[in-house]
Enzyme design. Structure first.
Site, PDB file in Angstrom:
ATOM      1  N   ASP A 182      -6.397  25.689  75.883  1.00 57.42           N
ATOM      2  CA  ASP A 182      -6.591  25.325  74.651  1.00 57.42           C
ATOM      3  C   ASP A 182      -7.636  26.344  73.981  1.00 57.42           C
ATOM      4  O   ASP A 182      -8.525  26.793  74.358  1.00 57.42           O
ATOM      5  CB  ASP A 182      -7.534  23.946  74.477  1.00 57.42           C
ATOM      6  N   HIS A 188      -3.700  24.035  81.790  1.00 63.41           N
ATOM      7  CA  HIS A 188      -3.211  22.660  82.440  1.00 63.41           C
ATOM      8  C   HIS A 188      -1.836  22.471  81.623  1.00 63.41           C
ATOM      9  O   HIS A 188      -1.277  23.286  80.851  1.00 63.41           O
ATOM     10  CB  HIS A 188      -3.922  21.594  81.636  1.00 63.41           C
ATOM     11  N   ARG A 221       4.163   8.039  78.568  1.00 64.07           N
ATOM     12  CA  ARG A 221       2.660   8.529  78.500  1.00 64.07           C
ATOM     13  C   ARG A 221       2.247   8.528  76.873  1.00 64.07           C
ATOM     14  O   ARG A 221       2.753   9.465  76.062  1.00 64.07           O
ATOM     15  CB  ARG A 221       2.672   9.862  79.099  1.00 64.07           C
TER      16      ARG A 221
END
Length: 341
Positions: free
Chosen positions: A216, A271, A281
């Site tokens: 990020d 990630h 999800r």
């Protein structure tokens, strides 16, 4: 609180037209072993006096940790999750009324501008401006209130974590990080991701990529999801571990900007999300970013005679540079003075 899948596999296929094309458009990861959840994930209890020490340790070793006793009301979490479920359950043509993600709005499959795709649909929202919620379902005012209540609580938690972090780093200016999120011009972003269940597309020995590997770019990210697995983080040795889902807790990511501000002492965590073959999800992520004009550089108080690993840049410059990159690219490479280690 809702626990199960948002839609059945059949409904997901019907409603998500863009996600129902040939499976070769998507990426897979070969795996021959069942997913096992790692017990290595650091856990920080924000109500304990050792929280600041544990936060620093987790950021140094993983760039990632879980927080409990975070102070965000479960009611606020449940309300926003419920509104998000309702939104993603609408027909595609209704969801598209929220507008294309250019940069804010509704999107599906396509992630960014450079060819990345994933088994995902999402809402991307700005945190410091009003949105036209008239297109967000049958009760847009309820969605707006739920979003504002949630973001207010999560921003408060983010600032608490960043101030504990500053204390743990022995920085005298306690709000050196948190003031950037509290600034009225803070370029923070809120994202809601929905990964439909996809049992028909599950290939034996392979996992479908929901959201490809990346870091990020912001300072800090605060993520929570329903009780469906899928999130994985990369360790320093390049291996991947699966993060046990926990709908009551939050997971914190170190972002690229924080890596620069700490001169590489903290590392932004790589990630990814693997699609779940059985359950949908839903994740909600608050990306805490600085104002566009903010200069990002190693903090002098952390240098102590060390050489800066990074060239100074504004958040606007860095954000612009990310638009030309793929998810997996090392975006900080363009701003390194010497090889970060």
């Amino acid at each position: 609180m809702w626990r199960g899948s948002i839609t059945t596999a059949k409904e997901a296929r019907r409603r998500m037209v863009l996600l129902n094309k040939a499976t070769e458009q998507y990426s897979y990861i070969k795996t021959c072993i069942p997913t096992t959840f790692s017990l290595m994930i650091p856990v920080v209890d924000l109500s304990k006096p050792d929280a600041k020490t544990l936060i620093v340790k987790a950021c140094e070793e993983f760039g990632f940790f879980k927080v409990i006793n975070h102070g965000v009301p479960m009611e606020a979490i449940s309300q926003l999750e419920s509104e998000a479920i309702k939104f993603f359950s609408m027909p595609l043509n209704e969801k598209e009324k929220a507008g294309a993600p250019n940069p804010f709005g509704y999107g599906s499959k396509i992630i960014g501008h450079n060819g990345d795709v994933g088994w995902v649909e999402y809402l991307l929202l700005k945190t410091n401006q009003e949105h036209n919620f008239s297109t967000y379902g049958n009760n847009p005012e309820k969605f707006r209130c739920a979003l504002n209540n949630y973001m207010s609580s999560v921003r408060k938690m983010a600032c608490e974590i960043l101030e504990l972090m500053a204390e743990g780093l022995k920085i005298q200016q306690k709000d050196v990080f948190s003031k950037l999120l509290m600034d009225k011009h803070s370029d923070s972003i809120f994202r809601v991701n929905h990964y439909p269940a996809c049992p028909e597309l599950a290939v034996k020995g392979e996992n479908l990529i929901g959201f490809g590997e990346h870091t990020d770019p912001q300072i800090i990210s605060l993520l929570r999801s329903n009780n469906t697995s899928g999130l994985q983080i990369s360790l320093r040795d390049g291996s991947w571990i699966s993060v046990p889902p926990d709908h009551k807790s939050f997971f914190i990511n170190v972002g690229d900007s924080l890596q620069v501000m700490t001169n590489g002492r903290f590392r932004s965590v790589r990630h990814r999300v693997l699609a779940n073959g059985i359950k949908a999800r839903l994740s909600m992520i608050y990306f805490g970013g600085p104002p566009l004009s903010e200069k990002v550089a190693p903090l002098p108080s952390l240098m102590k005679g060390k050489e800066s690993l990074y060239k100074e840049f504004t958040w606007f410059e860095y954000k612009n540079s990310t638009y030309g990159s793929r998810l997996a690219d090392n975006r900080l490479g363009h701003f390194e003075r010497i090889t970060a280690s």
